[in-house]
Enzyme design. Structure first.
Site, PDB file in Angstrom:
ATOM      1  NE  ARG A 154      -1.522  -1.368   3.740  1.00  0.00           N
ATOM      2  CZ  ARG A 154      -1.671  -1.059   5.028  1.00  0.00           C
ATOM      3  NH1 ARG A 154      -2.771  -0.463   5.440  1.00  0.00           N
ATOM      4  NH2 ARG A 154      -0.724  -1.327   5.896  1.00  0.00           N
ATOM      5  CG  ASN A 211      -4.690  -4.675  -6.723  1.00  0.00           C
ATOM      6  OD1 ASN A 211      -4.554  -4.780  -5.505  1.00  0.00           O
ATOM      7  ND2 ASN A 211      -3.716  -4.258  -7.498  1.00  0.00           N
ATOM      8  CB  CYS A 263      -2.584  -0.712  -7.816  1.00  0.00           C
ATOM      9  SG  CYS A 263      -0.838  -0.755  -7.386  1.00  0.00           S
ATOM     10  NE  ARG A 331       1.381   6.332 -10.575  1.00  0.00           N
ATOM     11  CZ  ARG A 331       2.302   5.396 -10.372  1.00  0.00           C
ATOM     12  NH1 ARG A 331       2.710   4.642 -11.375  1.00  0.00           N
ATOM     13  NH2 ARG A 331       2.823   5.208  -9.172  1.00  0.00           N
TER      14      ARG A 331
END
Length: 433
Positions: A154, A211, A263, A331
């Protein structure tokens, strides 16, 4: 053990520094000569709490070094980690594996002794097979094995996650590769860290599945938040009520403006594309990605509604720009879509983030960046709290009211209590309450 970490970005640098801290001899390799020179001077390419001290300590101890020379860097290494970027490919959303395959070609040309080539980058199912084929084709006499070792770090807590992991997953097809990776992770394994050995393709898919599931939990509670607002329920109580069930768990049930980062957005999309290619579509994940994308601009419209339905000519203070606290990563941050929605509606944006300004300036234009939250709030007609940095958790509310033109706060992280805001005369709206 000697370890080569090819790619000195977020995953490669954190992993390399932590392996060095275990006592291994680690060299981090990157084509970016400027980045390598800065790392030699202990200038980090990312913000991650504690990383600069960890790198400096292991450089001083002689266990960690940096180079641009891959051939020299992998010499004598038993484990060669590929930790380069796998961004979404323009046009179709598949993971762009060009960097991974380019590294595989370079490794093939430089291999002399047995080594385990490990994909640490997040890669679709079958990537390890292709890496093995490329190396074998380029160097038929090479003695090597290919393994998968996905990361579960993380941002903002990466060092702790690496040293105290929930699990260590390795995907191997070769007993020698398994032995090397078990020895590499031995300092953790002896501390009873869950060590899971699977087939290579299983390990590759495990990362994407993890994820996608977490992204689904986030999106689920965000949709419940919308429903709570309509029916008069409190999403925080709903989240606690379901999270106390051990089968569900309380993590990733905080309603907010949607997920972002390096991610979840790209990995959910890559999983969707892979599933489509194999004619096994993942409809739930497809919906998760769609709902999350739509939610970000919806949060911008929520701010407009709080400002009376019109922000043209008004100033909006944005508190927090990064996708989460304790990182400078912009991002796919929800702040991007929120700010763009507000700008499209004619608002002037004044923003503050404790660490994200440099990265934010690369993606957000016509924003007035300030050096503290109160400077952003001064003269603002409405404020929106996007990222729950500690710096925003205990604002002086009397001061907030006095500096704003119209004291109105849209709290997209539910940091504050409505009754507390009401006592200070600040118009307030949270998420799902």
């Amino acid at each position: 053990m000697r370890v080569a970490m090819i790619g000195s970005g977020y995953v490669g640098l954190v992993s390399g520094a932590c392996f060095a801290d275990f006592g291994h001899d680690v060299v981090c390799i990157d084509k970016d000569a400027g980045k390598i020179e800065r790392l030699k001077n202990n200038i980090m390419p990312i913000f991650e709490p504690g990383l600069d001290d960890l790198v400096a300590a292991n450089v001083r101890a002689g266990r960690l070094s940096f180079t641009t020379d891959l051939k020299e860097g992998i010499k004598g290494a038993q484990a060669l980690f590929i930790a380069v970027g796998t961004p979404s490919r323009r046009g179709d959303g598949h993971a762009d594996l060009s960097f991974v395959y380019a590294v595989a070609q370079e490794i093939a040309e430089a291999l002399t002794d047995f080594a385990v080539v490990v994909t640490k980058s997040t890669v679709p199912v079958g990537t390890g097979d292709e890496v093995e084929r490329l190396i074998r084709e380029a160097n038929p006499d090479a003695d090597f094995a290919v393994a998968s070792n996905p990361e579960f770090l993380r941002e903002g807590a990466a060092i702790g996650d690496f040293k105290r992991p929930d699990r260590i997953v390795i995907g191997v097809e070769d007993a020698r590769a398994q032995a090397v990776l078990e020895e590499l992770y031995r300092p953790l394994y002896l501390n009873q860290a869950p060590f899971m050995v699977t087939a290579r393709r299983t390990a590759e898919l495990t990362k994407y599945a993890a994820n996608a599931f977490l992204a689904t939990k986030i999106t689920f509670i965000n949709e419940m938040a919308d429903l709570c607002e309509r029916v008069g329920a409190n999403v925080q109580d709903v989240a606690r009520g379901i999270g106390l069930d051990n089968r569900i768990g309380s993590k990733f049930l905080n309603a907010g403006p949607g997920y972002g980062g390096s991610c979840f957005p790209k990995d959910t999309l890559a999983l969707i594309k892979t599933a489509q290619d194999y004619d096994a579509p993942v409809r739930i994940v497809e919906t998760v990605a769609l709902v999350n994308d739509n939610r970000k601009r919806a949060m911008g419209r929520k701010v407009i509604a709080a400002a009376g339905g019109n922000v043209r000519g008004k100033t909006v203070a944005v508190l927090g720009l990064t996708f989460k606290p304790n990182t400078d990563d912009m991002r796919d941050s929800p702040a991007i879509a929120i700010i763009q929605t507000l700008q499209d509606a004619g608002a002037t944006i004044r923003a503050y983030d404790p660490e994200g300004r440099e990265q934010a300036e690369l993606v957000l234009k016509d924003v007035d960046y300030t050096t503290d939250p109160y400077a952003a709030l001064t003269g603002a007609d409405v404020a929106v709290l996007v990222t729950e940095w500690d710096a925003f958790r205990a604002l002086d509310l009397a001061r907030v009211k006095s500096v704003m033109t119209t004291p109105t706060l849209v709290d997209l992280r539910n940091v504050y209590r409505p009754e507390e805001m009401a006592r200070h005369g600040i118009a307030y709206s949270g998420v799902g309450r």
